[in-house]
Motif scaffolding. Structure first.
Motif, short mmCIF file in Angstrom:
data_model
loop_
_atom_site.label_atom_id
_atom_site.label_comp_id
_atom_site.label_asym_id
_atom_site.label_seq_id
_atom_site.Cartn_x
_atom_site.Cartn_y
_atom_site.Cartn_z
N ALA A 25 41.83 67.68 12.24
CA ALA A 25 40.79 68.11 13.16
C ALA A 25 39.53 68.50 12.40
CB ALA A 25 41.28 69.29 13.99
N ALA A 26 39.72 69.11 11.23
CA ALA A 26 38.59 69.53 10.42
C ALA A 26 37.99 68.33 9.70
CB ALA A 26 39.03 70.57 9.41
N ARG A 27 36.69 68.41 9.45
CA ARG A 27 36.01 67.34 8.72
C ARG A 27 36.49 67.31 7.28
NH1 ARG A 27 31.48 64.27 8.91
NH2 ARG A 27 30.41 63.88 6.95
N PRO A 28 36.86 66.11 6.75
CA PRO A 28 37.33 66.02 5.37
C PRO A 28 36.24 66.46 4.38
CG PRO A 28 37.85 64.01 6.59
CD PRO A 28 36.92 64.81 7.45
N THR A 29 36.67 66.99 3.25
CA THR A 29 35.74 67.36 2.18
C THR A 29 35.32 66.10 1.44
OG1 THR A 29 36.86 69.48 1.93
CG2 THR A 29 35.44 68.79 0.13
N PRO A 30 34.03 65.87 1.20
CA PRO A 30 33.58 64.62 0.56
C PRO A 30 34.17 64.44 -0.84
CG PRO A 30 31.73 65.78 1.56
CD PRO A 30 32.89 66.72 1.60
N LEU A 31 34.55 63.20 -1.14
CA LEU A 31 35.03 62.86 -2.48
C LEU A 31 33.86 62.43 -3.36
CD1 LEU A 31 37.45 62.47 -4.37
CD2 LEU A 31 37.64 60.12 -3.52
N LEU A 32 32.97 61.61 -2.81
CA LEU A 32 31.78 61.17 -3.54
C LEU A 32 30.57 61.96 -3.07
CD1 LEU A 32 31.90 57.25 -3.75
CD2 LEU A 32 32.17 58.89 -5.61
N THR A 33 29.84 62.55 -4.01
CA THR A 33 28.61 63.28 -3.68
C THR A 33 27.54 62.90 -4.70
OG1 THR A 33 28.99 65.22 -5.08
CG2 THR A 33 30.06 65.21 -2.91
N PRO A 34 26.26 63.13 -4.38
CA PRO A 34 25.20 62.81 -5.34
C PRO A 34 25.18 63.73 -6.56
CG PRO A 34 24.35 62.91 -3.08
CD PRO A 34 25.72 63.51 -3.06
N LYS A 35 25.77 64.91 -6.45
CA LYS A 35 25.65 65.90 -7.51
C LYS A 35 26.87 65.97 -8.43
CE LYS A 35 22.51 68.92 -4.94
NZ LYS A 35 22.28 70.29 -4.42
N THR A 36 28.02 65.47 -7.97
CA THR A 36 29.25 65.63 -8.75
C THR A 36 29.80 64.26 -9.16
OG1 THR A 36 29.77 67.62 -7.47
CG2 THR A 36 31.56 66.62 -8.75
N THR A 37 30.19 64.14 -10.41
CA THR A 37 30.81 62.92 -10.92
C THR A 37 32.33 63.09 -10.95
OG1 THR A 37 28.89 62.40 -12.30
CG2 THR A 37 30.97 61.33 -12.87
N ILE A 38 33.04 62.13 -10.38
CA ILE A 38 34.50 62.16 -10.40
C ILE A 38 35.01 60.98 -11.21
CG2 ILE A 38 34.60 63.28 -8.14
CD1 ILE A 38 35.51 60.51 -7.03
N LYS A 39 36.30 61.01 -11.52
CA LYS A 39 36.93 59.90 -12.25
C LYS A 39 37.95 59.20 -11.36
CE LYS A 39 36.31 61.79 -16.89
NZ LYS A 39 36.99 62.23 -18.15
N ILE A 40 37.87 57.88 -11.35
CA ILE A 40 38.81 57.05 -10.61
C ILE A 40 39.47 56.09 -11.60
CG2 ILE A 40 39.05 55.32 -8.78
CD1 ILE A 40 36.65 56.53 -7.40
N GLY A 41 40.77 55.93 -11.51
CA GLY A 41 41.47 55.08 -12.46
C GLY A 41 42.37 54.06 -11.79
N THR A 42 42.79 53.07 -12.56
CA THR A 42 43.78 52.10 -12.10
C THR A 42 44.68 51.75 -13.28
OG1 THR A 42 44.10 49.96 -10.98
CG2 THR A 42 42.28 50.10 -12.56
N TRP A 43 45.97 51.54 -12.99
CA TRP A 43 46.95 51.40 -14.08
C TRP A 43 48.15 50.59 -13.62
CZ3 TRP A 43 48.97 56.38 -17.02
CH2 TRP A 43 49.42 56.01 -18.28
N ASN A 44 48.51 49.60 -14.39
CA ASN A 44 49.78 48.90 -14.19
C ASN A 44 50.82 49.65 -15.01
OD1 ASN A 44 52.07 47.21 -14.37
ND2 ASN A 44 50.82 45.39 -14.08
N VAL A 45 51.67 50.40 -14.32
CA VAL A 45 52.63 51.27 -15.01
C VAL A 45 53.95 50.56 -15.29
CG1 VAL A 45 51.64 53.40 -14.12
CG2 VAL A 45 53.38 52.20 -12.76
N ARG A 46 54.05 49.31 -14.87
CA ARG A 46 55.24 48.47 -15.07
C ARG A 46 56.42 48.88 -14.21
NH1 ARG A 46 54.80 43.38 -16.38
NH2 ARG A 46 53.81 43.00 -18.38
N THR A 47 56.65 50.17 -14.05
CA THR A 47 57.70 50.63 -13.14
C THR A 47 57.58 52.14 -12.91
OG1 THR A 47 60.08 50.71 -12.66
CG2 THR A 47 59.40 51.07 -14.94
#
Length: 299
Positions: free
Chosen positions: A22-44
């Protein structure tokens, strides 16, 4: 080797395949904050302790959202780790399916608060939508794992790319949204965003391979920095013209300006005497006289 030992699975709770608050989600991307996003083939991740190991590396590199390929988990679902991370996963759903393929996303608590919804497309594609600081603009993330050339039939590879294209087209119809596609494509790890180059500056920067991350996989963790960078557009559709009035110090230009202005205002005075001329029309005529004189003399 077995599917997530009972101890580790006992430290998790299973939830639904979508999240609506019901509440508005907290933004993940903003103009002021840098976040890290990753991708990984973990094999299993079909081994006792492997999920906790992946989560540990995720925290170590301060990653907000981590896409995972080749998890080898069956079915689709949502798990919460005792350390606070949430795992969204998608695998084979048919009876008697082998523990192969599988994709997932591991979310930090920050990403969980921004999560709007997610969809387990199949054992090769999973999508999730996150809120950004910009109203009505969401971040769509697609984690995928393409069948490799070694073990995939042409028909299966064609089916994968058709499904992936359908998912991309569906997201592109949301004209204001940002779409990030990442994961394994033909055994090459990649991440890119699609569309909206006219509205956004480069979203991703400082893309690095983290060779020190270790979950007993022969693939390396890929991490990028992300921040919402919006292009600035002028809202003034009729910008004010500037004239070099300093030129009036020149006597010849000053004389020319006075003569030009006088010639324009002489017929205008007769117009202003008319009773049916409203004040707005009078002002527009006066303004036009000044502007036309300036453009004529200062050009």
């Amino acid at each position: 080797m077995g599917k997530e030992g009972s101890l580790e699975r006992g430290l998790m709770t299973q939830g639904s395949e979508s999240r609506k608050e019901a509440a508005r989600p907290t933004p993940l991307l903003t103009p002021k904050t840098t976040i890290k996003i990753g991708t990984w083939n973990v094999r299993t991740m079909y081994e006792t302790g492997r999920t906790a190991q992946v989560a540990k590396e995720m925290r170590s590199y301060n990653i907000s959202l981590l896409g995972l390929s080749e998890t080898r988990w069956l079915q689709a679902g949502q798990l919460r780790l005792a350390t606070g991370e949430m795992l969204l996963y998608s695998g084979h759903t048919e009876d008697g399916a082998p523990h192969t393929e599988g994709v997932a996303m591991m979310l930090s608590q920050e990403a969980q608060r921004a999560l709007i919804g997610w969809e387990p497309v199949n054992s090769l594609i999973i999508t999730a939508k996150f809120a950004t600081k910009k109203n009505n603009i969401n971040l769509n993330v697609i984690q995928c794992y393409a069948p490799t050339n070694n073990d995939a039939e042409e028909e299966r590879k064609d089916d994968f790319y058709q499904r992936l294209q359908a998912v991309l087209d569906k997201r592109r119809n949301k004209l204001k949204d940002i779409t990030l596609r990442m994961g394994d494509l033909n055994a090459k790890v990649r991440a890119d965003n699609t569309g909206h180059e006219e509205k956004f500056r480069r979203l991703w920067s400082d893309v690095r391979v983290m060779r020190g991350a270790d979950v007993s996989s022969d693939h390396h963790l890929l991490v990028m920095s992300a921040r919402l960078r919006l292009k600035k557009y002028s809202t003034n559709t009729n910008p004010r013209k500037r004239f070099n009035v300093g030129l009036l110090k020149d006597k010849d230009i000053q004389t020319s300006f006075k003569l030009n202005l006088s010639n324009r205002f002489q017929p205008l005075q007769e117009l202003l005497k008319e009773e049916d001329t409203d004040i707005e029309n009078q002002w527009q005529q006066v303004k036009k006289g000044w502007l036309d004189t300036c453009e004529e003399v200062f050009r």
